[in-house]
Enzyme design. Structure first.
Site, PDB file in Angstrom:
ATOM      1  N   HIS A 159       0.808  -1.217   0.000  1.00 52.27           N
ATOM      2  CA  HIS A 159       0.000   0.000   0.000  1.00 52.27           C
ATOM      3  C   HIS A 159       0.843   1.270   0.000  1.00 52.27           C
ATOM      4  O   HIS A 159       0.346   2.337  -0.349  1.00 52.27           O
ATOM      5  CB  HIS A 159      -0.935   0.001   1.218  1.00 52.27           C
ATOM      6  CG  HIS A 159      -2.010  -1.037   1.148  1.00 52.27           C
ATOM      7  ND1 HIS A 159      -3.282  -0.757   0.715  1.00 52.27           N
ATOM      8  CD2 HIS A 159      -1.981  -2.364   1.423  1.00 52.27           C
ATOM      9  CE1 HIS A 159      -4.009  -1.864   0.747  1.00 52.27           C
ATOM     10  NE2 HIS A 159      -3.247  -2.851   1.169  1.00 52.27           N
TER      11      HIS A 159
ATOM     12  N   ASP B 197       3.421   9.602  -0.744  1.00 50.91           N
ATOM     13  CA  ASP B 197       2.281   8.807  -0.298  1.00 50.91           C
ATOM     14  C   ASP B 197       1.997   7.735  -1.333  1.00 50.91           C
ATOM     15  O   ASP B 197       2.064   7.997  -2.547  1.00 50.91           O
ATOM     16  CB  ASP B 197       1.038   9.687  -0.132  1.00 50.91           C
ATOM     17  CG  ASP B 197       0.173   9.264   1.049  1.00 50.91           C
ATOM     18  OD1 ASP B 197       0.258   8.084   1.440  1.00 50.91           O
ATOM     19  OD2 ASP B 197      -0.577  10.099   1.577  1.00 50.91           O
TER      20      ASP B 197
END
Length: 465
Positions: free
Chosen positions: A162, A370
């Site tokens: 992720h 991110d």
């Protein structure tokens, strides 16, 4: 007993800690979290989730939550300190996020990482039915696929990362780089958020392991692992329905009134993490107030900073710095009844979040790095009125999809200031074609589409094997 046909293996169980402590078990749904991402995929599905219940020592059996069977993994205090807070979040996390903070290396952390990963693999091997799909999640458990493959070659094993996967020059700093790559390559399919991460992984596997890598995957010692980019998403329909509720619309109006009915509201919702660019954002806002380009009487910044990893020193120091800067801005530019920054260090439920999204003229999502950032997608989904503006970091995975946002380099404070002003000067009360295009994208590419895409690719990879 081996009876689970779909097993999710993740660092933590997706249950609300505060509610569970009072004997009420409900799904944890924090903004951008793993539980939030997988909830709509697994709810009322015959699935099993293996993870830590966030209590050290023995854990009593847990009830099913939203139809998902929960199996706790027992961790000691040393396991938590050395595996979770140590190797996962003080060694891997910084390197995977461009070394925003220096990575720390301790040999005992690596020993704990191996030990804990083996415990998760053993639990999955015990409960998975013959030929089951086991879906291992994220950087905490990179050794699990190979450990599980050694015990249960019959399983269909997927791994999804992720967070970003770093470029070779950063990953090569890891003393145990080969072992980590071998661990991931035990999977039939490795999923990443962006195609650049796939390229980084291929380069490293070739360089470190001498693997053969092509556009489809990586081959080592005769085992083929398929790779691909599968950008994670949100339950768009749920957020749209929530944001359309009369109570949410009324709450959004009340929020603006409680803020003093400013002309413009900027909103940021982040975990309190040094990768999220909170300090850069506050610096830009302070300078805009000091320069007179923004006025405290007309503009308000609402910063939601959800507490995170509070036992790790880097995070405690970050919280102190952020809170000092908020106090400084309010002290220098506020007046009685007017606070330029409203700082909230707490978790909001889904209804409150939807109201915040509806109340904000500009959503500022400016991480330094991110993997995806689901908050950006949630804001777009919540703007059922077609209004609002999204200020988005080029270094968030979401920037590759939401290209109509006001894209910015968060390291460039002057550029951040200019782009924020540009977004604020757009007419937030009128629907925009940019928001319409982004909304169409998150509708088509929602969480169900993500899960279908990944699991279909996993089935294809296993069929080839």
């Amino acid at each position: 007993m081996r009876d689970a046909s779909l097993v999710v293996v993740a660092s933590r169980l997706p249950i609300n800690d505060a509610a569970a402590s009072e004997g009420v078990f409900e799904w944890r749904r924090s903004p951008g979290g793993l539980g939030e991402a997988l909830h709509p995929v697994l709810v009322n599905t015959p699935a099993t989730w293996i993870g830590w219940a966030e209590k050290t020592g023995p854990t009593a059996p847990l009830p099913d939550v939203d139809g998902v069977h929960l199996i706790p993994v027992e961790l000691s205090e040393d396991d938590v300190h050395d595996h979770y807070e140590g190797f996962a979040n003080s060694t891997l996390w910084p390197l995977y996020h461009d070394a925003v903070e220096p990575a720390v290396h301790h040999r005992r952390w690596w020993e704990a990482y191996q030990r804990v990963n083996q415990r998760y693999a053993d639990q999955a091997a015990r409960v998975a039915a013959h030929g089951a799909v086991v879906w291992v999640q994220d950087y905490h458990l990179q050794l699990v696929p190979a450990m599980l493959r050694a015990q249960r070659p019959d399983l269909r094993i997927g791994f999804f990362l992720h967070v970003p996967f770093p470029p070779p020059e950063l990953f090569m700093q890891l003393p145990r780089r080969a072992e980590l790559l071998h661990g991931m390559l035990g999977a039939d399919l490795i999923g990443f958020q962006r195609i650049q991460a796939v390229h980084n992984f291929h380069q490293l596997a070739a360089k470190v392991l001498g693997a053969n890598a092509d556009e489809h995957g990586v081959t080592v010692d005769g085992h083929v692992t398929r790779t691909g980019a599968f950008p994670v998403s949100i339950d768009t329909a749920e957020m749209e329905a929530l944001a359309s509720l009369d109570e949410v619309v009324e709450k959004a109006a009340k929020l603006r009134a409680d803020l003093g009915s400013p002309q413009r509201v900027i909103l940021s919702v982040d975990r309190l993490d040094y990768t999220k660019g909170i300090e850069h954002r506050l610096k830009a806002y302070r300078e805009l107030l000091a320069d007179g380009r923004l006025k405290a009487s007309e503009t308000v910044l609402v910063q939601v900073a959800i507490p995170s990893r509070e036992r790790v020193e880097q995070y405690r120091l970050l919280r102190d710095r952020v809170e000092r800067e908020v106090g400084r801005i309010n002290g220098d530019f506020g007046r009685l009844g007017v606070a330029p920054v409203h700082y909230l260090s707490q978790v909001f439920d889904r209804t409150e979040l939807a109201a915040l999204y509806r109340a904000a003229d500009v959503m500022a999502v400016t991480p330094l790095r991110d993997g995806m950032n689901l908050v950006a997608k949630e804001y777009v989904a919540a703007r059922v009125d077609g209004c609002g503006a999204l200020l988005l970091s080029e270094f968030a995975g979401a920037a590759a999809e939401l290209t109509q946002a006001y894209l910015v380099n968060p390291h460039d404070v002057e550029g951040l200031k200019d782009t924020l002003v540009e977004a604020l000067e757009a007419d937030a009360s009128e629907p925009s074609p940019q928001m319409a295009a982004m909304r169409a994208h998150v509708r088509e590419h929602d969480i169900q589409a993500w899960a279908r895409s990944y699991l279909t690719a996993l089935e294809a990879a296993c069929a080839e094997r």
